[in-house]
Design an enzyme around this catalytic site. Sequence first.
Site: not given
Lengths: 231, 231, 220, 220
Positions: C22, C45-47, C87
């Site tokens: 990340n 991508s943490e979304n 996520s």
Amino acid sequence: MINKTVKNAQEAVQDVFSNAVLMFGGFGLSGIPENSIQALLGMDINGLTCISNNAGVDDFGIGLMLQKRMVKKMISSYVGENAEFERQLLSGELEVELIPQGTLAERVRAGGAGIPAFFTPAGVGTEVAEGKELREFDDKLYLLERWLKADFAFVKAWKGDTAGNLIYKGTARNFNPMMAAAGKITIAEVEELVPAGELDPNQIHTPGIYVQRIFQGKDYEKRIEQRTVRK
Amino acid sequence: MINKTVKNAQEAVQDVFSNAVLMFGGFGLSGIPENSIQALLGMDINGLTCISNNAGVDDFGIGLMLQKRMVKKMISSYVGENAEFERQLLSGELEVELIPQGTLAERVRAGGAGIPAFFTPAGVGTEVAEGKELREFDDKLYLLERWLKADFAFVKAWKGDTAGNLIYKGTARNFNPMMAAAGKITIAEVEELVPAGELDPNQIHTPGIYVQRIFQGKDYEKRIEQRTVRK
Amino acid sequence: MLTKDQIAQRIAKEVKDGQYINLGIGIPTLVANYIPENLDVVLQSENGLLGIGPFPTEDKVDPDLINAGKQTITMTKGSVLFSSAESFAMIRGGHVQLTILGAMEVSENGDISNWKIPGKMVKGMGGAMDLVASAERIIVAMQHCSKDGQSKLLKSCTLPITGIRCVDMIVSDLAVLEVLPEGGFKLLERAPGISVEEIQAKTEGKLIVEGEIPEMNFAS
Amino acid sequence: MLTKDQIAQRIAKEVKDGQYINLGIGIPTLVANYIPENLDVVLQSENGLLGIGPFPTEDKVDPDLINAGKQTITMTKGSVLFSSAESFAMIRGGHVQLTILGAMEVSENGDISNWKIPGKMVKGMGGAMDLVASAERIIVAMQHCSKDGQSKLLKSCTLPITGIRCVDMIVSDLAVLEVLPEGGFKLLERAPGISVEEIQAKTEGKLIVEGEIPEMNFAS
């Protein structure tokens, strides 16, 4: 199958009341329920608590509800793109509760899943931990966090069927699936509404059981915050 | 993309050791990792703790591992289809821990998701609650339950790609997705293995990040426990 | 002193084959440009995406495909999309092996501050608290000192904390340092032309210098 | 006395339009045969399906499509498949509105025992404890007495408990009864030819009889 279809956004949101707790799917401006927000803007309600990862921008998304002073409190993980937000916050008109993004996602998931509380490591040793139970499991410290639920949850999907089953697109999925499950009344707007039976049962992201109302949205602007391209 | 492919079941399971904690996907005999179980049967290991919703039948699934006395302990929600199981249990050779099915699913999900403990209403007032913390939230009683993790998790999917992304079929999905995330080493067997990039990124049930090894399974028997038809 | 791109370039050398990573906003995003092509790594991508590709060409821009910095992106082959809950389940569960993020301050016991400056508008922590609480390995990209020359590598953080005892390595414009489990910044490398004495002078927290400290080598 | 099919038929009259329903194994499964066609309801199978259809014809049998009783099934139009975690999130979160299940004993305060008989092989509780802890409304299908004539509607359960204070209604072979929130079985209907006196004699727990008790009416 149970038919959840309503005519349009106005009909879908008509019983939203002042001081209600609302959830809005979306990350930044991606995957936000544009039509429902527009319909809410036409209502004479205020004192709302809005749970949403972000607070929109000045002239789009939840930012428009802030402009109209409909919002009493925001519960978010990141609110940095909004001058009016800043003004209301500094003047004390607006209350804000900041929650780590993963904790926000999991608290909403817990609300839908009937889990009243759970332990998470995020925020240990920070001001997020203030007033919360701290406990050690297997040599690591965790905080106890509570579920989040809403009177109304507004979600936006790519495709949906009349039974309320939803499929999202790209990273516009984000918070929408958990919020769909955490609303007492969940209102889904979709880019394409099809009859029940047309979506592959194996590819549905949100089962229709979570959705009370669904409508075909229109005129999606899908504004981009950071258009970034290569040559 | 990182390539997780191994040649076959034998190669995938070769480092499983005696007294390890194993998870097996499946509900009844549906969606069980047939090839991995077969490969484990060829190994000289025992003392295993097996976490699986059910324990197979006498001559199929985990039942075969019981026949070979490889299993020390079963952690399941329902184990009723297996005479050898019953014999070993009554003779004290086998230990069994029975967990409500939803609590089992959620404890495994918690193991993969880094949630060491959570509250659930299932089992309040029953023997499941013995020795567990009881707490009231919003006028309802809940039990504190811990996460479950495994040294090795064995899952079975319909399609998979070389990056470890998985798609399940029908109700054969069941416990497989959560177990995939809760294994230190997760071994996936699939009916059809394709190159990374061939599965629609929007339709994947288990992200490859959870899978350490994947192989193309063969000779699936898919035994049916209760063949029920109408005229 | 290293440029932002050089900090990113140096951090890229820490990336290992097969890692899920990340990258935070700012310098960390630049790291992607320097990961050797022979390494198979996956960017999260943490979304809700594993497998971030390059920025799109103009005709491929998709408002439904953005990264955590809200930039339009593309997907690599073998990528996968998921919800924010999934996520962060991935992050919290320790499946994302390496987190690279920026910091305003780091303390000698590995505490990090990067989300809030008293007196300034608070924008929120986003996913930073979850990331630093969970990742197996955390590398920080930061400036060694503030604009007015104050050290940002401290005995203890003065700004509100994002996470405690979590930073493993720092790449600043002056040096590469390991944060020791028992506390202290162990100096590993100097930026070209920067002396140990200068780094010592600009590090408020406990600096550990053992033997000869090499200059960074940007040839990979 | 009602047959198993008649118990199922009577329970089906409690089903309301628009409900999501979980049917347990045994008599509850039969309820599906009696739900009026003009009602839109969705049957949940806790192994991961909303929208259980009829049993398949021989050529449509699919080993990857079974119900919680491990029987081969089909799916209705608009159905959806999911994991066991999602399934019980649905149940625990109160989204499944009606649960119909069997019982060995029910107490006058709504406790239910249906998973374990001391001295017999314990097969496990499966999903029953989750279902009874969470559903908005729980209807029990059961025999009023054991084979040797002992009442199964008790002051308190003698067998290990599955859930406490959760049963809303009982349809037995003798009667329809509501379990009152303050405790007690309120007699609502008698099976054809069964007297209030017989029901009273066969109910160990507190039976509440108010006014005339009608016979069940199977005409819908």
